[in-house]
Every structure is written in structure tokens, then in C-alpha cells.
Design a protein around this motif. Structure first.
Motif, short mmCIF file in Angstrom:
data_model
loop_
_atom_site.label_atom_id
_atom_site.label_comp_id
_atom_site.label_asym_id
_atom_site.label_seq_id
_atom_site.Cartn_x
_atom_site.Cartn_y
_atom_site.Cartn_z
N ALA A 132 0.87 -1.21 0.00
CA ALA A 132 0.00 0.00 0.00
C ALA A 132 0.89 1.24 0.00
CB ALA A 132 -0.98 -0.01 1.19
N VAL A 137 0.09 6.21 4.90
CA VAL A 137 1.22 5.71 5.67
C VAL A 137 2.34 5.26 4.72
CG1 VAL A 137 1.99 3.90 7.25
CG2 VAL A 137 -0.26 4.96 7.59
N LYS A 161 -0.82 4.56 -9.45
CA LYS A 161 -0.16 4.58 -8.14
C LYS A 161 1.29 4.12 -8.27
CE LYS A 161 -4.42 3.88 -5.47
NZ LYS A 161 -5.10 3.11 -4.42
N ASN A 201 1.44 -3.35 5.39
CA ASN A 201 0.18 -2.60 5.46
C ASN A 201 -1.02 -3.46 5.08
OD1 ASN A 201 0.85 0.04 6.26
ND2 ASN A 201 1.64 0.51 4.22
N VAL A 202 -0.79 -4.63 4.49
CA VAL A 202 -1.85 -5.33 3.77
C VAL A 202 -2.26 -6.67 4.39
CG1 VAL A 202 -2.29 -6.51 1.56
CG2 VAL A 202 -1.49 -4.14 1.57
N CYS A 223 2.22 -3.07 10.52
CA CYS A 223 1.47 -1.84 10.68
C CYS A 223 -0.03 -2.07 10.54
CB CYS A 223 1.96 -0.85 9.63
SG CYS A 223 1.04 0.67 9.61
N GLY A 301 -9.50 1.27 -2.14
CA GLY A 301 -8.36 1.72 -2.94
C GLY A 301 -8.65 2.83 -3.93
P1 NAP Z 1 -4.22 4.21 2.71
O1 NAP Z 1 -3.06 3.34 2.34
O2 NAP Z 1 -4.14 5.65 2.39
O3 NAP Z 1 -5.56 3.65 2.08
C1 NAP Z 1 -5.84 2.29 2.14
C2 NAP Z 1 -5.22 1.57 0.92
O4 NAP Z 1 -5.16 0.19 1.16
C3 NAP Z 1 -6.09 1.69 -0.33
O5 NAP Z 1 -5.84 2.89 -1.01
C4 NAP Z 1 -5.66 0.46 -1.12
O6 NAP Z 1 -4.62 0.83 -2.01
C5 NAP Z 1 -5.09 -0.49 -0.06
N1 NAP Z 1 -5.87 -1.73 -0.02
C6 NAP Z 1 -7.18 -1.87 0.24
N2 NAP Z 1 -7.53 -3.19 0.15
C7 NAP Z 1 -6.42 -3.86 -0.19
C8 NAP Z 1 -6.12 -5.24 -0.44
N3 NAP Z 1 -7.06 -6.17 -0.36
N4 NAP Z 1 -4.87 -5.57 -0.78
C9 NAP Z 1 -3.91 -4.62 -0.87
N5 NAP Z 1 -4.12 -3.31 -0.64
C10 NAP Z 1 -5.37 -2.94 -0.31
O7 NAP Z 1 -4.51 4.01 4.26
P2 NAP Z 1 -3.52 4.26 5.46
O8 NAP Z 1 -4.21 5.12 6.42
O9 NAP Z 1 -2.20 4.66 4.93
O10 NAP Z 1 -3.39 2.81 6.11
C11 NAP Z 1 -2.51 1.83 5.54
C12 NAP Z 1 -2.37 0.68 6.53
O11 NAP Z 1 -1.78 1.17 7.73
C13 NAP Z 1 -3.69 0.03 6.93
O12 NAP Z 1 -3.50 -1.35 7.05
C14 NAP Z 1 -3.97 0.64 8.29
O13 NAP Z 1 -4.79 -0.16 9.08
C15 NAP Z 1 -2.57 0.76 8.83
N6 NAP Z 1 -2.38 1.76 9.89
C16 NAP Z 1 -1.86 1.30 11.07
C17 NAP Z 1 -1.62 2.18 12.09
C18 NAP Z 1 -1.00 1.69 13.36
O14 NAP Z 1 -0.93 2.42 14.33
N7 NAP Z 1 -0.53 0.44 13.38
C19 NAP Z 1 -1.92 3.54 11.93
C20 NAP Z 1 -2.43 3.98 10.69
C21 NAP Z 1 -2.66 3.05 9.69
P3 NAP Z 1 -4.28 -0.06 -3.30
O15 NAP Z 1 -4.93 0.58 -4.47
O16 NAP Z 1 -2.81 0.00 -3.35
O17 NAP Z 1 -4.83 -1.42 -3.08
#
Ligand code: NAP
Length: 314
Positions: A132, A137, A161, A201-202, A223, A301
């Protein structure tokens, strides 16, 4: 959508007019009964709440004055009252566009910093993989590893992307996981020296493939697992035993445990942006009425970069 009276302020309260609201994947977990391990869930009948940037409209709190720009955990609404000023923090509109405080200069950026720099600790020349990688992130995680001198590869779900990741973000290589024959094949091709640091992330098939392609003693910053949040059936991990045989360091983390680092993080990252070492991509949707579809679309996404909802002009 519901109309409500703006309540009178008690001593300590602050009335905030909302300018930008964040839609984030963690909110999906708060919609499950019981919420998640680190937070209780949203309540049916109550407004959702999340990260907001706004402007103080009136204040009965000596720490905040009318006209201050603030960050807070507030309701999905045009305005809300921060009881006792709780969760509010001032942000500097001169340092960066206000929306950045919900993305690269906010908790998504800090998440990337904690995972990449405190857990992944990439060294010059090491092979780093970020899934991702164009998201809120991911874009910061990849660029931090690139700044640290690593060879960084990202994946994402569209060719646009992928072009952003190798273009504006300056990562070494990237692939579209939706059109690749398999993630395992793609990792073999794009990370020929294996993987020393994985920023996960995934989850699901992505995590499984990285386990198989990781080098001995690789570090995994766990993450998120966005592929699993709406999955009807949990993924099967066939390479999980490689955690043992390769002596992997696999560590989950939640950004809220590191919120004390936010001021220092903002300073350092604003410096990267000013110096042209880091790019920022945002995906802005207009109007409170569009927040639900902005949230659901982000999980699928639709977004390139940090998705925020703009509610009003500053
Ligand atoms: P983001 O990446 O801006 O948006 C989510 C993205 O995830 C979508 O744009 C999509 O992009 C991808 N996605 C959705 N379904 C998917 C799948 N089945 N397989 C692969 N990619 C998929 O969101 P973000 O806020 O940066 O969050 C990213 C990750 O970080 C998430 O897992 C979130 O839970 C995690 N996070 C964790 C923390 C923590 O404290 N641990 C804090 C913030 C976020 P594509 O078009 O590339 O698929």
C-alpha cells in the motif's frame, strides 16, 4: 445526517468549526462489535468521531483562543465541542497546508516513522518492501527508507499509483499487485536480493509472500492488514513457519503508543518536505455528506495518497 443545536460551552470547553476530517482504515475496526484491542467501538446512534483539523470559534479554555487552528479527535460534524479542550492540539498553518496535519504531518506519517525508523531500521543498501505504498502511511514509509539510503520497492493497486511511487516518491521500483501474476513472482522479480525490511500494510497473501521472500533476520514492521478488514474468510498463511527458520523479527505496533513523538516528528518531516526530500500526495473529497463514500472508497483503494474530507474554507 442529523441537525443539532450547538450546545452552550461549560468552563474549559472549546467550540471548533471543522475544516478537514480524516477517514482512516482503523475506523473499520471500531465498527465491529466491541471495537479493537486498543479502543472501544463506535456506538450505534452516536456520531462517528475521528481526527479533525478545525478553527476555534469560541473558547472557555485559557489554552485556546478564537481563531487558533487545532487538531482534535472530534465528531464527524460541521462543528463540535471539545469538552475541557480534551484531545486538542494547536497546529501551525504557516508551516504546511492544514490538511497535511491529517496525513504526512499527522498520525499516518508518525505511523510510518515508528514502523520504518524504530522497528524496520533500514540501513544503507538494504532491501526494503512497502505494501500500500502510495497511501497515507505507505508513501511516508517508503520515502523515509529511501532517505535512509535503502533500495525500496513498493506495491499498489493501480498503474497510476505505481507511477507515483517510482516517480514523485522516488522509490527504486514498484509493481501493481492486481496485475502481477502473483505477489511471490513479483517480489522475486522486483526484490532480487530478498527483503531485509518489510513494512506490512496489507496482510493476507501479501504478508505470506513476503515471509517466503524475506532474508534471514529480516525485520517486519506489522502496521496493518487492510486486506483482512472486510474479508469474509481469514487468509491462510502457508509460509508462517519461516518466521522461525529465518529468525525473523516480526513486531506489531499501534501509533497511539508513540503520540508523544508527534511534535518532534512534525519538525523533522516538515524539514524533509521543505528541502524537497519528501513529496506529499493527498486525495481530497468535498462535503460532509460525501464522508461515508469517501471512507468506504478508501478501503477499496479509490484514493491516491491520504484521503481527507474538506468541510469548509479556513
Ligand atoms: P491508505 O493506504 O491511504 O488507504 C488504504 C489503501 O489500502 C487503499 O488505497 C488500497 O490501495 C489499499 N488496499 C485496500 N484493500 C487492499 C487489499 N485487499 N490488498 C492490498 N491493498 C489494499 O490508508 P492508510 O491510512 O495509509 O493505512 C494503511 C495501513 O496502515 C492500513 O493497514 C492501516 O490499518 C494501517 N495503519 C496502522 C496504524 C498503526 O498504528 N498500526 C496507523 C495507521 C494506519 P491499493 O490501491 O494500493 O490497493
Amino acid at each position: 445526517m442529523a441537525e443539532a443545536e450547538v450546545p452552550l460551552l461549560d468552563p474549559g470547553d472549546v467550540l471548533v468549526r471543522h475544516l478537514y476530517m480524516s477517514v482512516d482504515p482503523y475506523m473499520r475496526g471500531l465498527m465491529n462489535p466491541g471495537g479493537v484491542a486498543y479502543a472501544s467501538g463506535f456506538q450505534v446512534g452516536e456520531p462517528l468521531f475521528g481526527r479533525v483539523i478545525g478553527i476555534v470559534e469560541s473558547s472557555r479554555n485559557r489554552d485556546f483562543s478564537e481563531g487558533d487552528h487545532v487538531f482534535g479527535m472530534l465528531n464527524w460534524a460541521d462543528r463540535s465541542v471539545a469538552k475541557g479542550g480534551e484531545s486538542l492540539r494547536r497546529v501551525d498553518p504557516k508551516l504546511a497546508p492544514l490538511s497535511h496535519y491529517l496525513g504526512t504531518l499527522g498520525f499516518p506519517g508518525l505511523t510510518a516513522y515508528v514502523g520504518m525508523m524504530l522497528i524496520g531500521k533500514p540501513k544503507e543498501g538494504e532491501s526494503v518492501y512497502v505494501s500500500a505504498a502510495s497511501g497515507a502511511v505507505g508513501q511516508v514509509a517508503g520515502q523515509l527508507a529511501r532517505i535512509a539510503g535503502a533500495r525500496v520497492v513498493g506495491s499498489a493497486g493501480t498503474d497510476e499509483k505505481v507511477r507515483f511511487i517510482t516517480g514523485e516518491c522516488g522509490l527504486h521500483d514498484a509493481f501493481n499487485y492486481r496485475t502481477a501474476p502473483s505477489i511471490l513472482e513479483a517480489l522475486k522479480l522486483h526484490c532480487p536480493d530478498g527483503i531485509d525490511v518489510n513494512f506490512e500494510n496489507v496482510g493476507g497473501a501479501n504478508f505470506d509472500a513476503v515471509l517466503h521472500h524475506a532474508n534471514e533476520f529480516a525485520r517486519f514492521a506489522m502496521c496493518g492488514m487492510i486486506s483482512q478488514y472486510n474479508a469474509r474468510k481469514p487468509a491462510t498463511l502457508v509460509h508462517i513457519n519461516e518466521i522461525v527458520s529465518k529468525r525473523l523479527h516480526v513486531q506489531g505496533f499501534v501509533v497511539r503508543d508513540h503520540s508523544h513523538l508527534i511534535d518532534q516528528f512534525i519538525e523533522e518531516t516538515a524539514d524533509h518536505i521543505r528541502a524537497g526530500r519528501m513529496t506529499v500526495a493527498e486525495d481530497i473529497v468535498n462535503g460532509l455528506e460525501n464522508a461515508p463514500s469517501a471512507f468506504v472508497g478508501m478501503l477499496k483503494g479509490d484514493n491516491l495518497g491520504k484521503r481527507v474530507v474538506k468541510l469548509a474554507e479556513a
